[in-house]
Design a protein around this motif. Structure first.
Motif, PDB file in Angstrom:
ATOM      1  N   ILE A  19      10.119  54.961  34.300  1.00 59.21           N
ATOM      2  CA  ILE A  19       9.831  54.419  32.713  1.00 59.21           C
ATOM      3  C   ILE A  19       8.454  54.456  32.720  1.00 59.21           C
ATOM      4  CG2 ILE A  19       9.854  52.185  31.650  1.00 59.21           C
ATOM      5  CD1 ILE A  19      12.725  51.653  33.020  1.00 59.21           C
ATOM      6  N   LEU A  20       7.439  53.678  33.498  1.00 60.06           N
ATOM      7  CA  LEU A  20       6.193  53.926  33.240  1.00 60.06           C
ATOM      8  C   LEU A  20       5.486  55.183  33.589  1.00 60.06           C
ATOM      9  CD1 LEU A  20       5.139  50.725  35.682  1.00 60.06           C
ATOM     10  CD2 LEU A  20       5.031  51.109  33.329  1.00 60.06           C
ATOM     11  N   ALA A  21       6.080  56.088  34.239  1.00 57.77           N
ATOM     12  CA  ALA A  21       5.571  57.469  34.031  1.00 57.77           C
ATOM     13  C   ALA A  21       5.758  58.236  32.804  1.00 57.77           C
ATOM     14  CB  ALA A  21       6.176  58.326  35.264  1.00 57.77           C
ATOM     15  N   ARG A  22       6.953  57.904  32.194  1.00 57.95           N
ATOM     16  CA  ARG A  22       7.226  58.470  30.996  1.00 57.95           C
ATOM     17  C   ARG A  22       6.419  57.935  29.755  1.00 57.95           C
ATOM     18  NH1 ARG A  22      12.084  56.979  30.867  1.00 57.95           N
ATOM     19  NH2 ARG A  22      13.043  58.448  32.184  1.00 57.95           N
ATOM     20  N   LEU A 145      -3.550  53.015  28.454  1.00 57.53           N
ATOM     21  CA  LEU A 145      -2.465  53.303  29.102  1.00 57.53           C
ATOM     22  C   LEU A 145      -2.423  53.044  30.774  1.00 57.53           C
ATOM     23  CD1 LEU A 145      -1.430  56.588  27.398  1.00 57.53           C
ATOM     24  CD2 LEU A 145      -0.188  54.400  27.039  1.00 57.53           C
ATOM     25  N   GLY A 146      -3.747  53.241  31.296  1.00 65.14           N
ATOM     26  CA  GLY A 146      -3.860  52.824  32.706  1.00 65.14           C
ATOM     27  C   GLY A 146      -3.759  51.289  32.885  1.00 65.14           C
ATOM     28  N   ILE A 147      -4.561  50.659  32.037  1.00 59.62           N
ATOM     29  CA  ILE A 147      -4.604  49.094  32.073  1.00 59.62           C
ATOM     30  C   ILE A 147      -3.102  48.593  31.921  1.00 59.62           C
ATOM     31  CG2 ILE A 147      -5.292  47.179  30.669  1.00 59.62           C
ATOM     32  CD1 ILE A 147      -8.227  48.338  30.830  1.00 59.62           C
ATOM     33  N   ASP A 148      -2.563  49.167  30.839  1.00 61.57           N
ATOM     34  CA  ASP A 148      -1.158  49.026  30.562  1.00 61.57           C
ATOM     35  C   ASP A 148      -0.337  48.924  31.973  1.00 61.57           C
ATOM     36  OD1 ASP A 148       0.029  47.758  28.151  1.00 61.57           O
ATOM     37  OD2 ASP A 148       1.426  49.433  28.154  1.00 61.57           O
ATOM     38  N   VAL A 149      -0.253  49.882  32.706  1.00 58.43           N
ATOM     39  CA  VAL A 149       0.547  50.008  33.701  1.00 58.43           C
ATOM     40  C   VAL A 149      -0.015  48.735  34.791  1.00 58.43           C
ATOM     41  CG1 VAL A 149       0.893  51.259  35.801  1.00 58.43           C
ATOM     42  CG2 VAL A 149       0.986  52.495  33.511  1.00 58.43           C
ATOM     43  N   LEU A 184      -5.335  61.551  31.927  1.00 59.24           N
ATOM     44  CA  LEU A 184      -6.550  62.418  31.704  1.00 59.24           C
ATOM     45  C   LEU A 184      -6.128  63.959  32.131  1.00 59.24           C
ATOM     46  CD1 LEU A 184      -9.286  61.736  30.405  1.00 59.24           C
ATOM     47  CD2 LEU A 184     -10.023  61.794  32.812  1.00 59.24           C
ATOM     48  N   LEU A 185      -5.376  63.951  33.146  1.00 56.29           N
ATOM     49  CA  LEU A 185      -5.142  65.423  33.596  1.00 56.29           C
ATOM     50  C   LEU A 185      -3.987  66.237  33.083  1.00 56.29           C
ATOM     51  CD1 LEU A 185      -5.445  64.754  37.505  1.00 56.29           C
ATOM     52  CD2 LEU A 185      -6.801  66.191  36.046  1.00 56.29           C
ATOM     53  N   LYS A 186      -3.479  65.340  31.945  1.00 56.24           N
ATOM     54  CA  LYS A 186      -2.230  65.739  31.042  1.00 56.24           C
ATOM     55  C   LYS A 186      -0.956  66.160  32.276  1.00 56.24           C
ATOM     56  CE  LYS A 186      -4.992  67.014  27.078  1.00 56.24           C
ATOM     57  NZ  LYS A 186      -6.072  65.970  27.547  1.00 56.24           N
ATOM     58  N   LEU A 187      -0.851  65.212  33.169  1.00 57.14           N
ATOM     59  CA  LEU A 187       0.226  65.502  33.980  1.00 57.14           C
ATOM     60  C   LEU A 187       1.672  65.327  33.358  1.00 57.14           C
ATOM     61  CD1 LEU A 187      -0.659  64.109  37.494  1.00 57.14           C
ATOM     62  CD2 LEU A 187      -1.139  66.071  36.407  1.00 57.14           C
ATOM     63  N   ASP A 188       2.647  65.991  33.568  1.00 63.77           N
ATOM     64  CA  ASP A 188       3.887  65.626  32.888  1.00 63.77           C
ATOM     65  C   ASP A 188       4.680  64.299  33.593  1.00 63.77           C
ATOM     66  OD1 ASP A 188       5.319  66.426  35.506  1.00 63.77           O
ATOM     67  OD2 ASP A 188       5.895  68.473  34.696  1.00 63.77           O
ATOM     68  N   THR A 189       5.911  64.080  33.238  1.00 62.79           N
ATOM     69  CA  THR A 189       6.510  63.016  33.535  1.00 62.79           C
ATOM     70  C   THR A 189       6.662  62.584  35.013  1.00 62.79           C
ATOM     71  OG1 THR A 189       7.424  62.166  31.344  1.00 62.79           O
ATOM     72  CG2 THR A 189       8.319  61.136  33.182  1.00 62.79           C
ATOM     73  N   GLN A 190       7.176  63.828  35.561  1.00 63.09           N
ATOM     74  CA  GLN A 190       7.536  64.058  36.934  1.00 63.09           C
ATOM     75  C   GLN A 190       6.365  64.074  37.935  1.00 63.09           C
ATOM     76  OE1 GLN A 190       9.526  67.731  38.038  1.00 63.09           O
ATOM     77  NE2 GLN A 190       9.755  67.045  40.229  1.00 63.09           N
ATOM     78  N   LYS A 191       5.316  64.597  37.485  1.00 66.46           N
ATOM     79  CA  LYS A 191       4.067  64.429  38.179  1.00 66.46           C
ATOM     80  C   LYS A 191       3.405  63.136  38.125  1.00 66.46           C
ATOM     81  CE  LYS A 191       2.911  69.416  39.233  1.00 66.46           C
ATOM     82  NZ  LYS A 191       2.032  70.349  39.065  1.00 66.46           N
ATOM     83  N   THR A 192       3.480  62.433  37.024  1.00 67.78           N
ATOM     84  CA  THR A 192       2.731  61.258  37.002  1.00 67.78           C
ATOM     85  C   THR A 192       3.697  60.191  37.505  1.00 67.78           C
ATOM     86  OG1 THR A 192       2.238  61.599  34.481  1.00 67.78           O
ATOM     87  CG2 THR A 192       2.403  59.320  34.998  1.00 67.78           C
ATOM     88  N   SER A 265       9.670  45.222  28.633  1.00 69.36           N
ATOM     89  CA  SER A 265       9.590  44.574  27.155  1.00 69.36           C
ATOM     90  C   SER A 265       8.567  45.096  26.348  1.00 69.36           C
ATOM     91  CB  SER A 265       9.498  43.000  27.382  1.00 69.36           C
ATOM     92  OG  SER A 265       9.791  42.613  26.037  1.00 69.36           O
ATOM     93  N   GLU A 266       8.790  45.753  25.234  1.00 66.89           N
ATOM     94  CA  GLU A 266       8.002  46.194  24.043  1.00 66.89           C
ATOM     95  C   GLU A 266       6.897  47.137  24.725  1.00 66.89           C
ATOM     96  OE1 GLU A 266       6.983  42.838  21.085  1.00 66.89           O
ATOM     97  OE2 GLU A 266       6.558  41.730  23.013  1.00 66.89           O
ATOM     98  N   LEU A 267       7.375  48.033  25.866  1.00 68.86           N
ATOM     99  CA  LEU A 267       6.653  49.208  26.430  1.00 68.86           C
ATOM    100  C   LEU A 267       6.456  50.254  25.214  1.00 68.86           C
ATOM    101  CD1 LEU A 267       5.379  50.225  28.931  1.00 68.86           C
ATOM    102  CD2 LEU A 267       7.530  51.315  29.154  1.00 68.86           C
ATOM    103  N   GLY A 268       5.011  50.395  24.997  1.00 70.94           N
ATOM    104  CA  GLY A 268       4.787  51.477  24.057  1.00 70.94           C
ATOM    105  C   GLY A 268       4.325  50.788  22.490  1.00 70.94           C
ATOM    106  N   GLN A 269       4.761  49.298  22.461  1.00 77.09           N
ATOM    107  CA  GLN A 269       4.338  48.732  21.147  1.00 77.09           C
ATOM    108  C   GLN A 269       3.364  47.511  21.613  1.00 77.09           C
ATOM    109  OE1 GLN A 269       8.590  47.611  20.383  1.00 77.09           O
ATOM    110  NE2 GLN A 269       9.032  49.591  20.849  1.00 77.09           N
ATOM    111  N   ARG A 270       3.484  47.007  22.590  1.00 74.48           N
ATOM    112  CA  ARG A 270       2.680  45.800  22.857  1.00 74.48           C
ATOM    113  C   ARG A 270       1.792  46.260  24.184  1.00 74.48           C
ATOM    114  NH1 ARG A 270       5.562  42.213  25.686  1.00 74.48           N
ATOM    115  NH2 ARG A 270       4.436  42.983  27.644  1.00 74.48           N
ATOM    116  N   PHE A 271       0.449  46.214  23.986  1.00 69.62           N
ATOM    117  CA  PHE A 271      -0.465  46.813  24.929  1.00 69.62           C
ATOM    118  C   PHE A 271      -1.289  45.713  25.665  1.00 69.62           C
ATOM    119  CE2 PHE A 271       0.483  49.955  22.073  1.00 69.62           C
ATOM    120  CZ  PHE A 271       0.783  51.038  22.909  1.00 69.62           C
ATOM    121  N   GLU A 272      -1.427  45.715  26.766  1.00 70.88           N
ATOM    122  CA  GLU A 272      -1.821  44.524  27.716  1.00 70.88           C
ATOM    123  C   GLU A 272      -3.462  44.355  27.538  1.00 70.88           C
ATOM    124  OE1 GLU A 272      -0.162  41.890  29.175  1.00 70.88           O
ATOM    125  OE2 GLU A 272       1.603  43.009  28.270  1.00 70.88           O
TER     126      GLU A 272
END
Length: 459
Positions: A19-22, A145-149, A184-192, A265-272
């Motif tokens: 979920i986080l990788a996507r 996005l990194g801080i969100d994770v 930053l490396l633009k990895l796809d979901t699987q590699k992320t 919860s609210e992933l992609g809508q609320r940013f930490e």
């Protein structure tokens, strides 16, 4: 002797690694309407505050030692050591800049978890971005996005993970750094997902190290580990696709609490990053209300020579984390609420100068902090402080701080952040170059190549 190897675990956890990788790999980012201008501005504030802290500590003895160590590896000159002329390989730059950004304990704080999120994430991202010649927009998007994770994983495990003794900045920061570098490396979901999985085997940092050089090592080591995790994943290195949530995965291994909803919860809508705060005082965050209160006493005319004692009432966590009564140097004083009170009343502030070894050992400061009588009152929030100065003439002057300056309820303004930056950077880079660097930080989201900014961050 036979032993029971069955440990309680949640075998039905959601697939949060995927979920986080996507989320990291496919989120559209700011320019495509991925978050608001307010969130993006907070990202710029976070970046600037982190950079100022790193530059300010560039010549601290911890930075000298770390740089000497990594130079023994004979690294290639790929990325800048902020505030210094040297360049090293990007993994070593991530390590050293992560160390310096946290050395003064003056960096950002995600108050819900006490994570200092920019140290691991920004240190990794900037080192990689400089090597790649990435745009400032790519850096800011990766930072958000990194801080969100890291903070969402922290939300899920706090406070049990922290209470057990983990330094949550390092343990979750490794994941945030990996996520940001994967973006930053633009990895796809699987590699992320693989990057997160590799990082999940490298949580770093124990609270026993607070008050030593190894505390700031934690965000530096997390930055380096996260960067390496993303580079390994880019080249096909693999990990468990359930490395975070599995019964023997990272999260269930290092914490008895795992609230998976905090991640989804609210992933992609609320940013930490929206809940980030910035320190006006160069020490542990739980000391800030006490310093603020003592600075207010000073503003009301109370002087150290008038004080018979200072009655301090705080939450038990404050004394657990910062109960050092007799600190012997600046690093220890950053975890002494007693020194914080003495500095606040004496100077009306507590920047890095007030935590120098010289000031910590000044006779008047030693005498004043010995007049601080701290008691636990768990009816007081850990972010508040109740302070009474009992004067030699019998008067009692009382201040209660509910929300200290720098909190979400009483935040530092952009102008305050700039003044803080100048206070750290002017002595390292000079006033003119510092002013240009501040301007570049505010405009980093529009920069075509991050290397123009990193050039300004070196003498």
């Amino acid at each position: 002797m036979a032993r029971n190897t069955q440990v309680a675990a949640d075998h039905n956890a959601p697939l949060v690694t995927q979920i986080l990788a996507r989320h990291v790999a496919t989120h559209p980012g700011y320019l495509a309407g991925g978050w608001s201008a307010a969130v993006d501005h907070e990202a710029h504030r976070t970046f600037m505050n982190w950079l100022g802290c790193a530059v300010g500590a560039a010549h601290h003895e911890a930075a000298d030692a770390a740089l000497a160590a990594v130079q023994m590896l004979q690294p290639a000159a790929q990325a800048s050591v902020l505030g210094r002329k040297e360049k090293v390989d990007m993994a070593s730059a991530a390590l050293v800049n992560g160390i310096t950004s946290h050395t003064f304990d003056f960096d950002d704080t995600h108050l819900k978890t006490i994570i200092h999120p920019a140290g691991p994430v920004a240190s990794a991202v900037l080192a990689l971005a400089e090597q790649l010649g990435a745009s400032g927009r790519d850096v800011i998007d990766a930072l958000v996005l990194g801080i969100d994770v890291s903070c969402r994983v922290g939300n899920a495990m706090y406070p049990e993970h922290y209470d057990r003794g983990w330094h949550i900045t390092g343990s979750t920061g490794t994941l945030g750094a990996a996520a940001a570098c994967a973006r930053l490396l633009k990895l796809d979901t699987q590699k992320t997902a693989m990057a997160l999985g590799i990082a999940a085997s490298q949580p770093v940092g124990m609270r026993e190290q607070f008050g030593t050089m190894t505390k700031p090592f934690h965000p530096g080591a997390a930055a380096r580990a996260g960067l390496m995790s993303a580079l390994l994943a880019q080249h096909g290195y693999t990990a468990s696709p359930k490395a975070l949530e599995a019964p023997r995965g990272m999260m269930q291994t290092v914490s008895t609490k795992n609230d998976w909803n905090e991640i989804t919860s609210e992933l992609g809508q609320r940013f930490e990053i929206s809940f980030n705060s910035y320190k006006p005082f160069a020490c542990g965050i739980v000391i800030h209300p006490s310093i603020d209160a003592c600075a207010q006493l000073r503003a009301q005319g109370v002087t150290p020579t008038q004080v018979e004692r200072i009655e301090l009432k705080v939450h038990s966590l404050v004394l657990e984390l910062t109960g050092k009564k007799e600190p012997v140097d600046g690093l220890q004083a950053k975890f002494s609420v007693y020194h914080g009170c003495a500095a606040g009343l004496t100077f009306g502030r507590a920047a890095e100068e007030e935590f120098s070894d010289e000031v910590v050992n000044r006779a008047d400061l030693v005498a004043l902090r010995r007049k601080v009588v701290a008691t636990v009152d768990d009816s007081i929030d850990e972010a508040s402080a109740d302070v009474t100065a009992v004067l030699t003439d019998g008067r009692r002057v009382h201040v209660f701080v509910e929300h200290a300056i720098g909190s979400l309820q009483n935040p530092m303004t952009d102008a305050m952040l700039e003044a803080k930056f100048k206070g750290m950077s002017d002595a390292v880079l000079g006033a003119s170059q510092t002013a240009a660097l501040i301007e570049a930080c505010w405009a980093v989201g529009g920069a075509s190549d991050i290397r123009a900014l990193t050039a300004l961050a070196r003498p």
